[in-house]
Design a protein around this motif. Structure first.
Motif, PDB file in Angstrom:
ATOM      1  N   MET A  59     -19.207 -18.569  -3.440  1.00  0.00           N
ATOM      2  CA  MET A  59     -18.503 -17.481  -4.092  1.00  0.00           C
ATOM      3  C   MET A  59     -18.956 -16.153  -3.481  1.00  0.00           C
ATOM      4  SD  MET A  59     -18.063 -16.838  -8.082  1.00  0.00           S
ATOM      5  CE  MET A  59     -18.979 -15.502  -8.759  1.00  0.00           C
ATOM      6  N   ARG A  60     -18.005 -15.305  -3.127  1.00  0.00           N
ATOM      7  CA  ARG A  60     -18.332 -14.014  -2.530  1.00  0.00           C
ATOM      8  C   ARG A  60     -18.177 -12.918  -3.565  1.00  0.00           C
ATOM      9  NH1 ARG A  60     -15.760 -13.003   3.136  1.00  0.00           N
ATOM     10  NH2 ARG A  60     -17.558 -11.666   3.203  1.00  0.00           N
ATOM     11  N   TRP A  61     -19.036 -11.960  -3.484  1.00  0.00           N
ATOM     12  CA  TRP A  61     -18.980 -10.815  -4.376  1.00  0.00           C
ATOM     13  C   TRP A  61     -18.382  -9.640  -3.608  1.00  0.00           C
ATOM     14  CZ3 TRP A  61     -21.171  -5.942  -4.113  1.00  0.00           C
ATOM     15  CH2 TRP A  61     -21.035  -5.173  -5.262  1.00  0.00           C
ATOM     16  N   HIS A  62     -17.382  -8.977  -4.190  1.00  0.00           N
ATOM     17  CA  HIS A  62     -16.755  -7.817  -3.571  1.00  0.00           C
ATOM     18  C   HIS A  62     -16.902  -6.619  -4.502  1.00  0.00           C
ATOM     19  CE1 HIS A  62     -14.778 -10.187  -0.470  1.00  0.00           C
ATOM     20  NE2 HIS A  62     -14.454 -11.046  -1.409  1.00  0.00           N
ATOM     21  N   PRO A  63     -17.235  -5.450  -3.975  1.00  0.00           N
ATOM     22  CA  PRO A  63     -17.271  -4.256  -4.821  1.00  0.00           C
ATOM     23  C   PRO A  63     -15.891  -3.987  -5.416  1.00  0.00           C
ATOM     24  CG  PRO A  63     -18.197  -3.809  -2.643  1.00  0.00           C
ATOM     25  CD  PRO A  63     -17.604  -5.166  -2.601  1.00  0.00           C
ATOM     26  N   ARG A  64     -15.861  -3.327  -6.534  1.00  0.00           N
ATOM     27  CA  ARG A  64     -14.607  -3.008  -7.214  1.00  0.00           C
ATOM     28  C   ARG A  64     -13.650  -2.290  -6.253  1.00  0.00           C
ATOM     29  NH1 ARG A  64     -15.045  -0.707 -12.930  1.00  0.00           N
ATOM     30  NH2 ARG A  64     -14.721  -2.860 -13.394  1.00  0.00           N
ATOM     31  N   GLY A  65     -12.423  -2.768  -6.214  1.00  0.00           N
ATOM     32  CA  GLY A  65     -11.415  -2.166  -5.361  1.00  0.00           C
ATOM     33  C   GLY A  65     -11.328  -2.777  -3.974  1.00  0.00           C
ATOM     34  N   TYR A  66     -12.214  -3.704  -3.621  1.00  0.00           N
ATOM     35  CA  TYR A  66     -12.210  -4.291  -2.285  1.00  0.00           C
ATOM     36  C   TYR A  66     -11.754  -5.748  -2.277  1.00  0.00           C
ATOM     37  CZ  TYR A  66     -14.480  -0.224  -0.406  1.00  0.00           C
ATOM     38  OH  TYR A  66     -14.752   1.055  -0.003  1.00  0.00           O
ATOM     39  N   GLY A  67     -11.445  -6.312  -3.399  1.00  0.00           N
ATOM     40  CA  GLY A  67     -10.990  -7.694  -3.438  1.00  0.00           C
ATOM     41  C   GLY A  67      -9.485  -7.771  -3.593  1.00  0.00           C
ATOM     42  N   GLY A  68      -8.981  -8.964  -3.736  1.00  0.00           N
ATOM     43  CA  GLY A  68      -7.564  -9.139  -4.003  1.00  0.00           C
ATOM     44  C   GLY A  68      -6.713  -9.201  -2.752  1.00  0.00           C
ATOM     45  N   GLN A  69      -5.438  -8.959  -2.942  1.00  0.00           N
ATOM     46  CA  GLN A  69      -4.453  -9.071  -1.874  1.00  0.00           C
ATOM     47  C   GLN A  69      -4.350  -7.794  -1.057  1.00  0.00           C
ATOM     48  OE1 GLN A  69      -2.602 -11.699  -1.149  1.00  0.00           O
ATOM     49  NE2 GLN A  69      -3.067 -13.009  -2.891  1.00  0.00           N
ATOM     50  N   ARG A  70      -4.162  -7.964   0.247  1.00  0.00           N
ATOM     51  CA  ARG A  70      -3.885  -6.815   1.128  1.00  0.00           C
ATOM     52  C   ARG A  70      -2.388  -6.613   1.174  1.00  0.00           C
ATOM     53  NH1 ARG A  70      -7.952  -6.129   5.975  1.00  0.00           N
ATOM     54  NH2 ARG A  70      -6.819  -4.200   6.013  1.00  0.00           N
ATOM     55  N   ARG A  71      -1.973  -5.354   1.164  1.00  0.00           N
ATOM     56  CA  ARG A  71      -0.548  -5.063   1.314  1.00  0.00           C
ATOM     57  C   ARG A  71      -0.173  -5.175   2.786  1.00  0.00           C
ATOM     58  NH1 ARG A  71       0.298   0.695  -1.178  1.00  0.00           N
ATOM     59  NH2 ARG A  71      -1.552   1.039   0.055  1.00  0.00           N
ATOM     60  N   ASP A  72       1.028  -5.671   3.044  1.00  0.00           N
ATOM     61  CA  ASP A  72       1.449  -5.745   4.431  1.00  0.00           C
ATOM     62  C   ASP A  72       1.801  -4.326   4.910  1.00  0.00           C
ATOM     63  OD1 ASP A  72       4.603  -5.416   4.718  1.00  0.00           O
ATOM     64  OD2 ASP A  72       4.238  -6.562   2.875  1.00  0.00           O
ATOM     65  N   PRO A  73       1.768  -4.090   6.221  1.00  0.00           N
ATOM     66  CA  PRO A  73       2.005  -2.733   6.746  1.00  0.00           C
ATOM     67  C   PRO A  73       3.333  -2.122   6.315  1.00  0.00           C
ATOM     68  CG  PRO A  73       1.108  -4.125   8.457  1.00  0.00           C
ATOM     69  CD  PRO A  73       1.392  -5.016   7.276  1.00  0.00           C
ATOM     70  N   GLU A  74       4.380  -2.928   6.209  1.00  0.00           N
ATOM     71  CA  GLU A  74       5.674  -2.393   5.773  1.00  0.00           C
ATOM     72  C   GLU A  74       5.597  -1.869   4.344  1.00  0.00           C
ATOM     73  OE1 GLU A  74       8.558  -1.718   7.402  1.00  0.00           O
ATOM     74  OE2 GLU A  74       7.403  -2.214   9.184  1.00  0.00           O
ATOM     75  N   GLN A  75       4.852  -2.548   3.476  1.00  0.00           N
ATOM     76  CA  GLN A  75       4.707  -2.089   2.096  1.00  0.00           C
ATOM     77  C   GLN A  75       3.924  -0.780   2.046  1.00  0.00           C
ATOM     78  OE1 GLN A  75       6.163  -3.461  -0.692  1.00  0.00           O
ATOM     79  NE2 GLN A  75       5.496  -1.578  -1.648  1.00  0.00           N
ATOM     80  N   VAL A  76       2.911  -0.653   2.890  1.00  0.00           N
ATOM     81  CA  VAL A  76       2.138   0.592   2.952  1.00  0.00           C
ATOM     82  C   VAL A  76       3.057   1.743   3.375  1.00  0.00           C
ATOM     83  CG1 VAL A  76       0.251   1.785   4.134  1.00  0.00           C
ATOM     84  CG2 VAL A  76      -0.031  -0.588   3.413  1.00  0.00           C
ATOM     85  N   LYS A  77       3.896   1.507   4.389  1.00  0.00           N
ATOM     86  CA  LYS A  77       4.832   2.537   4.853  1.00  0.00           C
ATOM     87  C   LYS A  77       5.828   2.911   3.753  1.00  0.00           C
ATOM     88  CE  LYS A  77       4.819   0.682   9.507  1.00  0.00           C
ATOM     89  NZ  LYS A  77       5.686   0.112  10.544  1.00  0.00           N
ATOM     90  N   ARG A  78       6.363   1.879   3.079  1.00  0.00           N
ATOM     91  CA  ARG A  78       7.333   2.111   2.004  1.00  0.00           C
ATOM     92  C   ARG A  78       6.705   2.922   0.875  1.00  0.00           C
ATOM     93  NH1 ARG A  78       8.201  -2.901   1.069  1.00  0.00           N
ATOM     94  NH2 ARG A  78       9.648  -3.077   2.784  1.00  0.00           N
ATOM     95  N   ASP A  79       5.497   2.544   0.472  1.00  0.00           N
ATOM     96  CA  ASP A  79       4.803   3.276  -0.591  1.00  0.00           C
ATOM     97  C   ASP A  79       4.500   4.710  -0.168  1.00  0.00           C
ATOM     98  OD1 ASP A  79       4.891   0.964  -2.092  1.00  0.00           O
ATOM     99  OD2 ASP A  79       2.781   0.445  -1.770  1.00  0.00           O
ATOM    100  N   GLY A  80       4.097   4.894   1.087  1.00  0.00           N
ATOM    101  CA  GLY A  80       3.821   6.242   1.584  1.00  0.00           C
ATOM    102  C   GLY A  80       5.036   7.132   1.509  1.00  0.00           C
ATOM    103  N   TRP A  81       6.200   6.582   1.848  1.00  0.00           N
ATOM    104  CA  TRP A  81       7.440   7.359   1.794  1.00  0.00           C
ATOM    105  C   TRP A  81       7.818   7.671   0.346  1.00  0.00           C
ATOM    106  CZ3 TRP A  81      10.442  10.632   3.871  1.00  0.00           C
ATOM    107  CH2 TRP A  81      11.732  10.811   3.404  1.00  0.00           C
ATOM    108  N   GLN A  82       7.792   6.651  -0.497  1.00  0.00           N
ATOM    109  CA  GLN A  82       8.247   6.822  -1.869  1.00  0.00           C
ATOM    110  C   GLN A  82       7.295   7.673  -2.705  1.00  0.00           C
ATOM    111  OE1 GLN A  82       8.844   2.760  -3.086  1.00  0.00           O
ATOM    112  NE2 GLN A  82      10.844   2.650  -2.082  1.00  0.00           N
ATOM    113  N   GLU A  83       6.005   7.568  -2.459  1.00  0.00           N
ATOM    114  CA  GLU A  83       5.029   8.270  -3.292  1.00  0.00           C
ATOM    115  C   GLU A  83       4.628   9.635  -2.744  1.00  0.00           C
ATOM    116  OE1 GLU A  83       1.775   5.559  -3.752  1.00  0.00           O
ATOM    117  OE2 GLU A  83       3.042   3.997  -4.603  1.00  0.00           O
ATOM    118  N   GLN A  84       4.604   9.795  -1.411  1.00  0.00           N
ATOM    119  CA  GLN A  84       4.077  11.032  -0.844  1.00  0.00           C
ATOM    120  C   GLN A  84       5.014  11.718   0.142  1.00  0.00           C
ATOM    121  OE1 GLN A  84       0.166  10.308   0.718  1.00  0.00           O
ATOM    122  NE2 GLN A  84      -0.508   9.284  -1.131  1.00  0.00           N
TER     123      GLN A  84
END
Length: 66
Positions: free
Chosen positions: A1-26
């Motif tokens: 079992m690996r321990w991850h600091p808060r905010g560093y675990g879970g799923q990574r967003r794919d690059p297209e989702q990062v781009k989409r969020d950047g456009w829609q949010e900022q």
């Protein structure tokens, strides 16, 4: 079992989702000058905007000087 600091675990967003969020949010737009979803005039506009704001790409400078 690996321990991850808060905010560093879970799923990574794919690059297209990062781009989409950047456009829609900022209002940030990340576009590849070679994106196949764009028509030639759209890619040319992206290239011209990039050169106006940031100068020519490194590959283009090398060809021009080479």
């Amino acid at each position: 079992m690996r321990w991850h600091p808060r905010g560093y675990g879970g799923q990574r967003r794919d690059p297209e989702q990062v781009k989409r969020d950047g456009w829609q949010e900022q209002g940030l737009l990340a576009i590849s000058a070679d994106d196949p979803r764009l028509t030639w005039p759209e890619r040319e506009l992206v290239r011209q905007l990039g050169e106006k704001l940031y100068g020519p790409r490194a590959a283009e400078r090398e060809v021009a000087n080479g």
